[in-house]
Scaffold this active site. Structure first.
Site: not given
Ligand code: B3K
Ligand code: ZN
Length: 870
Positions: A259-261, A263, A295-296, A299
């Site tokens: 989905g996504a990251m 970083n 969500h990302e 994080h």
């Protein structure tokens, strides 16, 4: 013999060296990207050599120690061991080939852009490094590339320098002041449209927000930007957490394995979770974007500022961050709907994972390929475990626990135990037994019985817990389980509870032993019990309800989850009954009282459309398979279809009236109430398809939004209406240029209910919009067919299994991560019966024999074979 070696959690050893700072210089080129890494290495234990991780795709050019050539090293396919050094400056120069990197890990090309994916262990495909999350370093990154084609050169942190070079080249330097593990490193280079905005944090700092999308897609990036700003504000308000850098960037790419990251400062997203406009994206897509952007972003604190000590602790960041994104969506939208949808995923998919060969605790003990453990167990059950802590502590103490966690561990790489310890210390609530949720796999089962004593007015509730053994663990122990209950009178009123900690309309019971009895005083009459309000624990629960009690709960329970759940119980019961009937030549039957309750829901003048949409969402065939020890899939699917047809006939008037009503109040806004009406209408159209083709065709042609276009098309597809092919062609003609929209079309093709579904899917592999090298396309067609088209995929002749194995053989080397994901429906064979299992076993054997089977596939195939043989 396999060369794939497992790692065990118990073997964790802190590193002998660490890297405190990384200075990267990356000169981009399609096939020969040059990477120079200057590492400030510090020795932490005397007498040991420096072990760096690598990959066979790296071409090592040079090693310098403190500027001097050093040849005391050994380089293998996956490591570089350097001897004779202590703390030093280590320079490593190597080349990589991004354009031929089809695994989409490390540095690769997505279309014309360069991008990276380093979690879990992708950084070792960029350079040799201690690729483990407990090595935290500050990074500076210099990127050089041609100006044409790559006007944007992005990396983590803040841009600190840059300049022009000869031959149309330029360079940029980025500096990330926050020490981070290398899995959070990112680099993107390309030509994009850029959407810019700002967010002022509550302490008054202005943060630049930038979203990069493919040229021409800017108009589709606004929802993502709004979602980002909402995320930033929500994290300040609810979790007291503020953003820390001056810039936050999001880049959307088309080729991405997940989905996504997250970083640091530079999220890379699958374009599916960024791009949305009303004509191309459904309401569900809009919600998905909001939740993944959230969500990302979340994080940044739960994952980046405080990270994992080792990958076995993955749920430390993922379970917690899923919990946070669920709360974000619940606070912003519709809590009950969000909760029921989360439970559907958990029960429908995570419980199945628990019952299969990949069963593992939320903190796994043994891993071959870490990418295989980004699972529903680690994410969704992990979030349930956090939610239980929240239920046990309450919001205030939970937030105190979060504050203590950050106070103790900001800037560190820590364990799940560190998290629970902070929660326990801040709240004073003993979580000793509770921690077993981290080490024990499987879905606990509660068996509930009760006794009412009319004389003493006491109600005795006995709960027994038992966790069935799983593929990975033979012994199971009792867990600390919060069971949130409510008691109802016959008239459906909530009974005030005496004799236990009361709260809201019920009480949270703390079940700790294998069997416990809870006694409630002053209960005037025999009550009906509502169990697991808000699904207070990720367990299966059995109580011998009468239909009357379930109907009462559906109508009167205070808790919406319990109301929905009681209806699911009834549906399950009637599906079982009718499968039995059909197998024995009987007729379809459904009690009038059940239809009446549904009718009542549709006629309610205060109808809650979003909740009713869930009531009218029947469990999928794949979910229903789980109700049977040995599933007769064709019969289950046929009974499910009959149930829909029967309800469509019985409730025709009420459904038609509501479809019209919904059309009148739909103004295409993203307001919760409008979404609710579209959602109800979409569900009702699925029923209407069985009796009114013209209505569906008309809805398709009149639709103003992708939500309604797709609702009509889905209805036509599911009921296999005569107009289905024509509508599908129309959609294809309109959207063939747009991969993301075509994924919806591939989804429908994949779930086509006709007997030639597999043939159709096979021929679509040659469709001009399809490509096996694009994970989104592959999941939309192949993944969707294998997972959701239960009848065709599990065809008794094994043709579905053969098809999947052919695809997996093609993907095994090109994109092992994608291949391992697609394997899932093949290894969830518990309920499929011996004939199918024998066919699956043959296929698994073929895969296991692949001479170059990837670690990703090997781990899952090997586990599946051991379970199928036992
Ligand atoms: N942390 C990433 C997932 C990485 C998956 C690696 N195979 C996205 C997320 O959970 O936010
Ligand atoms: Zn995550």
């Amino acid at each position: 013999m396999s060369t794939h070696v497992a790692k065990y959690r118990k073997d964790y050893l802190s590193p002998a060296f660490t890297t405190e700072h990384v200075d990267l210089d990356i000169i981009l080129d399609d096939h020969r990207t040059k990477v120079t890494a200057i590492l400030d290495v510090k020795q932490l234990r005397e007498g040991e050599v420096l072990h760096l991780d690598g990959n066979k795709s790296l071409n090592l050019l040079q090693i310098l120690v403190n500027g001097q050539a050093h040849d005391d090293y050994q380089c293998s396919d996956d490591s570089l061991t350097i001897s004779g050094i202590g703390s030093c400056q280590l320079t490593i120069v190597n080349e990589i080939d991004p354009k031929n990197n089809s695994a989409l890990e490390g540095l690769y090309k997505s279309g014309d852009a360069f991008c990276t994916q380093c979690e879990a262990e992708g950084f070792r495909r960029i350079t040799f490094y201690q690729d483990r999350p407990d090595v935290l370093a500050t990074f500076t990154t210099r990127i050089e590339a041609p100006k044409t084609g790559y006007p944007f050169l992005l990396s983590n942190g803040n841009k600190v320098d840059g300049g022009e070079l000869d031959n149309d080249r330029h360079w940029v330097r980025w500096q990330d002041p926050f020490p981070k593990p290398c899995y959070l490193f990112a680099l993107v280079a390309g030509d994009f449209d850029q959407l810019a905005d700002t967010f002022t944090t509550r302490s008054g700092r202005q943060v630049a927000l930038e979203i990069f999308v493919d040229k021409g897609n800017l108009y589709r990036a606004h929802h993502a930007m709004e979602s980002l700003k909402k995320s930033m504000a929500w994290d300040e308000q609810r979790f007291d957490l503020e953003y820390d850098l001056d810039i936050y960037m999001v880049v959307a790419v088309d080729f991405f394995n997940m989905g996504a990251m997250e970083n640091k400062g530079l999220n890379v997203f699958n374009s599916k979770y960024v791009l949305a406009s009303p004509d191309t994206a459904t309401d569900a897509d809009y919600m998905g974007i909001e939740s993944v952007i959230g969500h990302e972003y979340f994080h940044n604190w739960t994952g980046n500022r405080v990270t994992c000590r080792d990958w076995f602790q993955l749920s430390l960041k993922e379970g917690l961050t899923v919990f946070r994104d669920q709360e974000f969506s619940s606070d912003l939208n519709y809590r009950s709907v969000k909760r029921i949808n989360s439970v559907r995923i958990l029960r429908g998919q995570q419980f199945v994972e628990d019952a299969g060969p990949m069963a593992h605790p939320i903190r796994p003990e043994k891993v071959i390929e870490m990418n295989n453990f980004y699972t529903l167990t680690v994410y969704e059950k992990g979030a349930e475990v956090i939610r239980m802590i929240h239920t046990l502590l309450g919001e205030e103490k939970f937030q105190a626990g979060m504050a203590l966690y950050f106070q103790r561990h900001d800037g560190q790489a820590v364990t799940c135990d560190d998290f629970t310890q902070a929660m326990q210390d801040a709240s004073g609530i003993d979580l000793g037994l509770f921690r077993r949720w981290y080490s024990q796999s499987g879905t606990p089962q509660l068996d509930v019985s009760d006794r009412y004593d009319a004389q003493t007015k006491q109600y005795h509730l006995t709960i027994r817990q038992m966790t069935p053994v799983t593929a990975d663990q033979d012994e199971k122990l009792p867990l600390h389980i919060p069971v949130d209950i409510e008691l109802l009178t016959d008239a459906g009123e909530s009974i005030a509870l005496v004799g236990c900690d009361t709260q809201r309309n019920g009480a949270v019971l703390n079940l700790r032993d294998q069997e416990e009895t809870f006694i409630f005083e002053n209960v005037a009459n025999e009550p009906t019990i509502c169990l697991l309000q808000q699904f207070s624990a990720p367990v299966k629960c059995h109580y011998d309800y009468s239909d009357e009690q379930l109907l009462r709960i559906t109508q009167f329970a205070t808790d919406t989850f319990c109301r929905w759940d009681a209806l699911q119980h009834l549906i399950h019961k009637y599906i079982r009954l009718n499968v039995h009937n059909q197998q024995n030549g009987g007729v379809f039957e459904l009690p009038e009282s059940f239809v009446d309750v549904l009718r009542g829901a549709l006629l309610d003048p205060d109808i809650d459309p979003a909740f009713n949409a869930l009531l009218f969402t029947l469990p999928s065939t794949i979910e229903l398979i789980q109700l049977f020890d040995e599933a007769d899939i064709a019969t289950i699917d046929s009974v499910r279809g009959k149930l829909m047809q029967y309800l469509a006939e019985q409730l025709e008037d009420e459904m038609t009236a509501l479809i019209h009503h919904a059309s009148q109040i739909d103004h295409n806004d993203l307001e919760a109430i409008q979404i609710g009406w579209r959602s109800l209408k979409s569900q009702l159209l699925q029923f209407a398809a069985f009796r009114d083709e013209a209505l569906i065709a008309n809805e398709y042609r009149q639709a103003q939004t992708m939500t309604m276009t797709l609702a009509a098309l889905t209805a036509a597809n599911q009921a296999d209406l005569p107009c289905r092919d024509e509508l599908m062609r129309d959609f294809e003609k309109k959207w063939q240029h747009d991969g993301l929209v075509m994924d919806k079309w591939f989804n429908l093709q994949a779930t086509y209910p006709g007997t030639d579904a597999l043939q159709r899917v096979k021929s679509l592999l040659k469709h001009p919009s399809f490509s096996l090298s694009n994970p989104n396309r592959t999941r939309a067609l192949v993944g969707r067919f294998c997972y959701w088209n239960a009848v065709a995929f599990h065809a008794e002749d094994g043709s579905g299994y053969e098809f999947l194995s052919e695809i997996l053989m093609q993907l095994n080397e090109n994109n092992p991560q994608l291949a391992a994901g697609l394997l899932t429906p093949l290894i969830q064979f518990a309920r499929l019966g011996k004939t199918r299992q024998a066919k699956i076993k043959v296929i698994l054997g073929k895969l296991a024999a692949l001479p170059n089977i990837s670690g990703d596939l090997y781990e899952k195939v090997d586990k599946a074979l051991s379970q199928i043989n036992s």
